[in-house]
Design an enzyme around this catalytic site. Sequence first.
Site, PDB file in Angstrom:
ATOM      1  CG  ASP A   9       6.270   8.409  -3.697  1.00  0.00           C
ATOM      2  OD1 ASP A   9       5.333   7.671  -4.273  1.00  0.00           O
ATOM      3  OD2 ASP A   9       6.149   9.754  -3.864  1.00  0.00           O
ATOM      4  NE  ARG A  10       6.710   1.147   0.087  1.00  0.00           N
ATOM      5  CZ  ARG A  10       5.444   0.770   0.558  1.00  0.00           C
ATOM      6  NH1 ARG A  10       4.452   1.236   0.368  1.00  0.00           N
ATOM      7  NH2 ARG A  10       5.502  -0.281   1.447  1.00  0.00           N
ATOM      8  CG  LEU A  11      11.247   9.651   1.967  1.00  0.00           C
ATOM      9  CD1 LEU A  11      12.381   8.898   1.615  1.00  0.00           C
ATOM     10  CD2 LEU A  11      11.524  10.853   1.303  1.00  0.00           C
ATOM     11  CG  HIS A  12       8.392   4.043   5.154  1.00  0.00           C
ATOM     12  ND1 HIS A  12       7.277   4.017   4.358  1.00  0.00           N
ATOM     13  CD2 HIS A  12       9.028   3.107   4.443  1.00  0.00           C
ATOM     14  CE1 HIS A  12       7.019   3.253   3.486  1.00  0.00           C
ATOM     15  NE2 HIS A  12       8.061   2.603   3.676  1.00  0.00           N
ATOM     16  NE  ARG A  60      -3.247   0.338   2.796  1.00  0.00           N
ATOM     17  CZ  ARG A  60      -3.940   0.789   3.999  1.00  0.00           C
ATOM     18  NH1 ARG A  60      -4.076  -0.111   5.162  1.00  0.00           N
ATOM     19  NH2 ARG A  60      -4.657   1.730   4.022  1.00  0.00           N
TER      20      ARG A  60
END
Length: 217
Positions: A192-195, A10
Amino acid sequence: MVADLSRMRRDYATRGLREDDLAGTWVEQFDRWFADAVAAELPEPNAVVVATADADGAPDARIVLVKGYDEAGFVFATSYASAKGAQLAVNPRAALVFPWHALQRQVRVTGRVERVGEAASDDLWDPRPRGAQLAAAASVQSTTVDSRAELVERLRRLDAETPEDEKLPRPAVWGGYRVVPDSVEFWQGGADRLHDRLRFVRDDAEGGGWFVQRLAP
Ligand SMILES: Cc1cc2nc3c(=O)[nH]c(=O)nc-3n(C[C@H](O)[C@H](O)[C@H](O)COP(=O)(O)O)c2cc1C
């Protein structure tokens, strides 16, 4: 491969977690996120994965329910005679993971583990429903049993021996553990997975102070 799950992901488009948003202490930050988890009606937001390791370093993990937390740490109740109890006896360290998927969050804790003491263990035992007390008292957690029927019979016998209006005594091997954190990481899924990963770390050199690090996702 039996099931290919490589496309199952997700996009975590949330407001993120910035240094400016972070509370001054890990416990205040945990408080905020725990309140969010309760408000979001997550099922069992106090359910936490507890990882331990034995004397050889072999890892093990299971879920328990956190019964309370404060600046001193996170408390859960269990059997000291269980597998986790044996592991903690030789290696009193643990890692915790609160997996709050629906909020795209996890909280990760590492720290040493101590027993909470007799009085605090009584306070954990006394409010437990009689059924839960009977189940804990009638068997030794994590030992092998020949059958379910054997367990049911032990429980029935103990139930019959102890009148309904009589308090079941806390088994000597049942009690609380406190995980005393030396690090607490707050993980927020981002777009965008830049957690965002912000970690409170205990600074032993600073006499028990804490500092905050940002970790790459
Ligand atoms: C949602 C959930 C909550 C649980 N809560 C506890 C708990 O508070 N204490 C406990 O000893 N076991 C709890 N268990 C059972 C443990 O996961 C585990 O089976 C048990 O503690 C034995 O673990 P061990 O053999 O590694 O010592 C819970 C399991 C689940 C799925």
